[in-house]
Design an enzyme around this catalytic site. Structure first.
Site, mmCIF file in Angstrom:
data_model
loop_
_atom_site.group_PDB
_atom_site.id
_atom_site.type_symbol
_atom_site.label_atom_id
_atom_site.label_comp_id
_atom_site.label_asym_id
_atom_site.label_seq_id
_atom_site.Cartn_x
_atom_site.Cartn_y
_atom_site.Cartn_z
ATOM 1 N N TRP A 170 0.814 -1.217 0.000
ATOM 2 C CA TRP A 170 0.000 0.000 0.000
ATOM 3 C C TRP A 170 0.846 1.266 0.000
ATOM 4 O O TRP A 170 0.315 2.346 -0.237
ATOM 5 C CB TRP A 170 -0.914 0.027 1.238
ATOM 6 C CG TRP A 170 -0.142 -0.229 2.507
ATOM 7 C CD1 TRP A 170 -0.004 -1.427 3.143
ATOM 8 C CD2 TRP A 170 0.637 0.708 3.267
ATOM 9 N NE1 TRP A 170 0.811 -1.299 4.247
ATOM 10 C CE2 TRP A 170 1.221 0.008 4.346
ATOM 11 C CE3 TRP A 170 0.901 2.072 3.144
ATOM 12 C CZ2 TRP A 170 2.051 0.618 5.281
ATOM 13 C CZ3 TRP A 170 1.738 2.692 4.074
ATOM 14 C CH2 TRP A 170 2.288 1.956 5.126
ATOM 15 N N ASN A 171 2.144 1.191 0.296
ATOM 16 C CA ASN A 171 2.876 2.454 0.503
ATOM 17 C C ASN A 171 3.187 3.196 -0.790
ATOM 18 O O ASN A 171 3.307 4.414 -0.801
ATOM 19 C CB ASN A 171 4.119 2.261 1.369
ATOM 20 C CG ASN A 171 5.124 1.312 0.793
ATOM 21 O OD1 ASN A 171 4.827 0.561 -0.140
ATOM 22 N ND2 ASN A 171 6.330 1.320 1.322
ATOM 23 N N LYS A 194 -2.500 -8.719 -7.482
ATOM 24 C CA LYS A 194 -3.318 -8.407 -6.304
ATOM 25 C C LYS A 194 -2.726 -7.176 -5.617
ATOM 26 O O LYS A 194 -1.635 -7.243 -5.053
ATOM 27 C CB LYS A 194 -3.319 -9.569 -5.300
ATOM 28 C CG LYS A 194 -4.358 -9.332 -4.194
ATOM 29 C CD LYS A 194 -4.038 -10.022 -2.882
ATOM 30 C CE LYS A 194 -3.133 -9.233 -1.990
ATOM 31 N NZ LYS A 194 -3.713 -8.004 -1.403
ATOM 32 N N PRO A 195 -3.457 -6.040 -5.657
ATOM 33 C CA PRO A 195 -2.958 -4.865 -4.935
ATOM 34 C C PRO A 195 -3.244 -5.004 -3.446
ATOM 35 O O PRO A 195 -3.996 -5.896 -3.038
ATOM 36 C CB PRO A 195 -3.765 -3.720 -5.545
ATOM 37 C CG PRO A 195 -5.042 -4.352 -6.012
ATOM 38 C CD PRO A 195 -4.741 -5.797 -6.335
ATOM 39 N N ALA A 196 -2.671 -4.130 -2.643
ATOM 40 C CA ALA A 196 -2.921 -4.169 -1.204
ATOM 41 C C ALA A 196 -4.392 -3.867 -0.916
ATOM 42 O O ALA A 196 -5.033 -3.106 -1.650
ATOM 43 C CB ALA A 196 -2.042 -3.140 -0.504
ATOM 44 N N GLY A 248 6.761 -6.309 -0.516
ATOM 45 C CA GLY A 248 6.084 -6.235 0.776
ATOM 46 C C GLY A 248 7.052 -6.620 1.883
ATOM 47 O O GLY A 248 8.275 -6.518 1.728
ATOM 48 N N GLU A 270 10.964 -8.106 -3.397
ATOM 49 C CA GLU A 270 11.384 -6.761 -2.963
ATOM 50 C C GLU A 270 10.845 -6.587 -1.551
ATOM 51 O O GLU A 270 9.661 -6.310 -1.369
ATOM 52 C CB GLU A 270 10.795 -5.685 -3.887
ATOM 53 C CG GLU A 270 11.309 -5.732 -5.306
ATOM 54 C CD GLU A 270 12.729 -5.207 -5.432
ATOM 55 O OE1 GLU A 270 13.276 -4.685 -4.446
ATOM 56 O OE2 GLU A 270 13.301 -5.346 -6.518
ATOM 57 N N CYS A 304 10.191 1.719 2.119
ATOM 58 C CA CYS A 304 11.133 0.638 2.415
ATOM 59 C C CYS A 304 12.570 1.132 2.422
ATOM 60 O O CYS A 304 13.441 0.505 3.006
ATOM 61 C CB CYS A 304 10.970 -0.469 1.378
ATOM 62 S SG CYS A 304 11.101 0.173 -0.295
ATOM 63 N N GLU A 403 11.680 -2.119 11.025
ATOM 64 C CA GLU A 403 11.278 -0.953 10.231
ATOM 65 C C GLU A 403 10.343 -0.102 11.076
ATOM 66 O O GLU A 403 9.360 -0.618 11.617
ATOM 67 C CB GLU A 403 10.498 -1.415 8.998
ATOM 68 C CG GLU A 403 11.331 -2.073 7.947
ATOM 69 C CD GLU A 403 10.491 -2.366 6.689
ATOM 70 O OE1 GLU A 403 9.616 -3.227 6.777
ATOM 71 O OE2 GLU A 403 10.739 -1.741 5.660
HETATM 72 P P1 NAP Z 1 2.771 -6.885 3.601
HETATM 73 O O1 NAP Z 1 1.915 -7.017 4.794
HETATM 74 O O2 NAP Z 1 3.826 -7.876 3.372
HETATM 75 O O3 NAP Z 1 1.778 -6.804 2.362
HETATM 76 C C1 NAP Z 1 2.232 -6.671 1.053
HETATM 77 C C2 NAP Z 1 1.236 -7.337 0.121
HETATM 78 O O4 NAP Z 1 1.180 -8.725 0.436
HETATM 79 C C3 NAP Z 1 -0.189 -6.811 0.280
HETATM 80 O O5 NAP Z 1 -0.839 -6.867 -0.966
HETATM 81 C C4 NAP Z 1 -0.801 -7.826 1.234
HETATM 82 O O6 NAP Z 1 -2.197 -7.915 1.143
HETATM 83 C C5 NAP Z 1 -0.160 -9.093 0.741
HETATM 84 N N1 NAP Z 1 -0.136 -10.181 1.704
HETATM 85 C C6 NAP Z 1 -0.162 -10.133 3.048
HETATM 86 N N2 NAP Z 1 -0.144 -11.382 3.568
HETATM 87 C C7 NAP Z 1 -0.119 -12.243 2.511
HETATM 88 C C8 NAP Z 1 -0.109 -13.660 2.383
HETATM 89 N N3 NAP Z 1 -0.108 -14.450 3.447
HETATM 90 N N4 NAP Z 1 -0.079 -14.206 1.140
HETATM 91 C C9 NAP Z 1 -0.080 -13.410 0.053
HETATM 92 N N5 NAP Z 1 -0.105 -12.060 0.110
HETATM 93 C C10 NAP Z 1 -0.109 -11.477 1.332
HETATM 94 O O7 NAP Z 1 3.490 -5.459 3.571
HETATM 95 P P2 NAP Z 1 2.824 -4.026 3.668
HETATM 96 O O8 NAP Z 1 2.619 -3.710 5.098
HETATM 97 O O9 NAP Z 1 1.669 -3.905 2.753
HETATM 98 O O10 NAP Z 1 3.960 -3.136 3.028
HETATM 99 C C11 NAP Z 1 5.039 -2.673 3.749
HETATM 100 C C12 NAP Z 1 6.246 -3.561 3.539
HETATM 101 O O11 NAP Z 1 6.620 -3.552 2.159
HETATM 102 C C13 NAP Z 1 7.446 -3.042 4.285
HETATM 103 O O12 NAP Z 1 8.128 -4.110 4.852
HETATM 104 C C14 NAP Z 1 8.271 -2.382 3.185
HETATM 105 O O13 NAP Z 1 9.636 -2.284 3.484
HETATM 106 C C15 NAP Z 1 8.010 -3.300 2.042
HETATM 107 N N6 NAP Z 1 8.311 -2.644 0.768
HETATM 108 C C16 NAP Z 1 9.422 -3.039 0.066
HETATM 109 C C17 NAP Z 1 9.747 -2.409 -1.116
HETATM 110 C C18 NAP Z 1 10.959 -2.816 -1.905
HETATM 111 O O14 NAP Z 1 11.053 -2.422 -3.075
HETATM 112 N N7 NAP Z 1 11.876 -3.588 -1.363
HETATM 113 C C19 NAP Z 1 8.943 -1.374 -1.601
HETATM 114 C C20 NAP Z 1 7.813 -0.990 -0.855
HETATM 115 C C21 NAP Z 1 7.512 -1.641 0.327
HETATM 116 P P3 NAP Z 1 -3.116 -7.059 2.157
HETATM 117 O O15 NAP Z 1 -2.825 -5.641 1.886
HETATM 118 O O16 NAP Z 1 -4.471 -7.464 1.751
HETATM 119 O O17 NAP Z 1 -2.738 -7.489 3.526
#
Ligand code: NAP
Length: 500
Positions: A170-171, A194-196, A248, A270, A304, A403
């Site tokens: 979502w960020n 699948k978006p957030a 994520g 990522e 991130c 984080e």
């Molecule tokens: P997240 O909880 O890991 O969620 C990311 C995505 O994965 C969302 O679409 C989420 O759906 C989905 N998801 C959650 N649990 C899942 C599961 N068990 N199976 C399949 N999909 C699942 O992370 P977030 O809180 O949205 O995002 C923040 C994180 O992203 C931070 O750790 C940040 O550092 C990282 N990030 C990394 C980068 C990079 O380029 N390295 C860039 C941006 C962000 P829901 O939204 O429906 O829960």
């Protein structure tokens, strides 16, 4: 993320001033706007006001399977499309994104909270990524290798992988999608994304413009869902999905890699970061303070690659702290649509709870709050948290390992170059790192000593479509953008031609 603004191709782009044509409330499967098969929906809310913006389909396994069916069916024709035709559609899509930037930014800010100016930078970056991918597609070259036997020729070619399952956070609800979908489609793959849950509207708006640009049905499918586990398990469990691309948290990334193992899918991850931002005694103070503000407080600290640990050398410590605090106190908090606002709300109540818990832990272990430190209700019902500065921080605090994902700057004092490199690397993450120095020798030594995928020397913004974005260690693998951007979305084939 950083970008150069591109001029839209006038002939095919018509910006419209109302949101309606891009504010979609259906999933996008096989080129059609559809409800979930069981008609269930979930609400999308504005984090600045807690008001409902829209309801979108809560897709489950059956809907995800329908999207995979569509992508699988579309793949043979799409992979055969002439690369120039694929590139033309992508360029048209990018131009439409630029032409509709005001509407897209408004949608993004409303569902995610970041200031409009930041949304526009993100959207321009998204368009630039798609355009970059279109250009790179035309250069998906193979090799000829000197033959190892008489009467033979050896060639290599790059081919698309097949159906790509993509999951985004979502960020950055726009650019995290374009970074995956642009290169994937450019290379001849089809996608189920699948978006957030918190930010599906930017994804649907992107699909609407892709549709308008002439992307054939089934090439891009958007599955909105509040059942991430179910969609993730369906994508990873289906043998027809040949690649998973995820952005994520590290925790979910590990899970998806494990789920992809039985069918040996290609994966790009990522994941999370814990960026050190190091200010040496010889740094340009003004630039270091401006850089720390830009790196720490963009998107209210929810990136991130945000500075998570600010290491400041003893000789410049007091001066830096004073000047940094002054700059923090000038930051304007408010709803993203308000003019001049630099810090919007956090994404939800959990984010407020996490930041509050990390601050409590840090102050319990010796840090003092120099400014900020609280959730504030001064801007309405949203999830606003004051820009915060704490010092001195140490490696025992939770925020040294986790984080923060909020507008909290933690200052860690240090004495020597060797010490700070060791402390900066003392984390399982390895995404981005930054440092400020005027010493050329030190610039090389420290850049080489940091175990990170991306290093900014006297520079707080490292993202661009033209660079390989990605991490090492438990920040994941794979690169998005740059000259290698299509490698992660293609396979190398070797062909031996005999009897010549
Ligand atoms: P997240 O909880 O890991 O969620 C990311 C995505 O994965 C969302 O679409 C989420 O759906 C989905 N998801 C959650 N649990 C899942 C599961 N068990 N199976 C399949 N999909 C699942 O992370 P977030 O809180 O949205 O995002 C923040 C994180 O992203 C931070 O750790 C940040 O550092 C990282 N990030 C990394 C980068 C990079 O380029 N390295 C860039 C941006 C962000 P829901 O939204 O429906 O829960």
């Amino acid at each position: 993320m950083a970008t150069t603004k591109k001029k839209p191709a006038k002939a095919e782009t018509h910006a419209q001033n109302d949101n309606a044509h891009l504010l979609k409330n259906r999933a996008y499967i096989n080129g059609a706007w559809v409800s979930a098969k069981n008609k269930k929906t979930f609400d999308v809310t504005n984090p600045a006001t807690q008001e409902k913006i829209a309801s979108v389909p809560d897709c489950n396994a059956a809907d995800t399977k329908a999207a995979i069916d569509a992508a699988f069916t579309a793949f043979p024709a799409w992979r055969k499309t002439l690369v120039k035709d694929r590139a033309n559609i992508l360029r048209k899509w990018a131009a439409l994104i630029e032409a509709n930037i005001d509407v897209l930014a408004n949608i993004l800010t409303t569902e995610q909270g970041k200031p409009l100016a930041e949304s526009k930078v993100e959207i321009s970056g998204g368009a630039a990524m798609i355009e970059w991918a279109a250009e790179e597609a035309r250069r998906m070259y193979g090799d000829t290798i000197p033959a190892f036997k008489d009467g033979a020729r050896v060639i290599t070619t790059r081919e698309p992988i097949g159906v790509v399952g993509a999951i985004t956070p979502w960020n950055f609800p726009h650019s995290m999608i374009t970074r995956k979908v642009g290169p994937a489609i450019a290379a001849g793959n089809t996608v189920v994304l699948k978006p957030a849950e918190a930010t599906p509207l930017s994804a649907l708006a992107l699909a609407a413009l892709a549709h308008q640009a002439g992307l054939p049905k089934g090439v891009l499918n958007i599955v909105t869902s509040a059942q991430a586990k179910v969609v993730g398990a369906t994508l990873t469990g289906d043998d027809r999905v040949r690649k998973i691309s995820f952005t994520g948290s590290t925790e979910v990334g590990r899970l998806l890699v494990a789920q992809s193992a039985p069918t040996l899918k290609k994966v790009s991850m990522e994941l999370g970061g814990n960026a050190p931002f190091i200010v040496f005694d010889d740094a340009d103070l003004e630039k270091a303070v401006a850089g720390a503000i830009a790196s720490k407080f963009r998107n209210a600290g929810q990136t991130c690659i945000c500075a998570n640990r600010l290491y400041v050398q003893k000789g410049i410590y007091t001066e830096f702290l004073k000047s940094f605090q002054k700059s923090i106190e000038k930051l304007k908090l408010g709803t993203g649509q308000e003019k001049g606002v630099q810090i919007g709300p956090l994404i939800n109540h959990d984010a407020i709870d996490k930041v509050t818990a990390l601050l409590k832990d840090a102050t319990g272990k010796g840090a003092k709050v120099l400014t900020g430190g609280h959730k504030t209700d001064d801007y309405g019902l949203g999830w606003f948290f004051e820009p915060t500065l704490i010092a001195p921080a140490n490696q025992k605090m939770r925020l040294a390992r986790e984080e923060i994902f909020g507008p909290v700057a933690a200052i860690f004092p240090f004495k020597t170059e060797e010490e700070v490199i060791k402390r900066a690397n003392d984390t399982e993450f390895g995404l981005a790192a930054y440092f400020y120095t005027k010493d050329l020798g030190r610039a090389f030594r420290v850049a080489e000593g940091l175990e990170y995928g991306m290093v900014g020397v006297n520079e707080p913004v490292v993202s661009s479509e033209s660079i390989p974005f990605g991490g090492v260690k438990q920040s994941g693998y794979g690169r998005e953008g740059g000259p290698q951007s299509l490698e992660d979305y293609s396979l190398l084939k070797y062909t031996l031609l005999g009897g010549i």
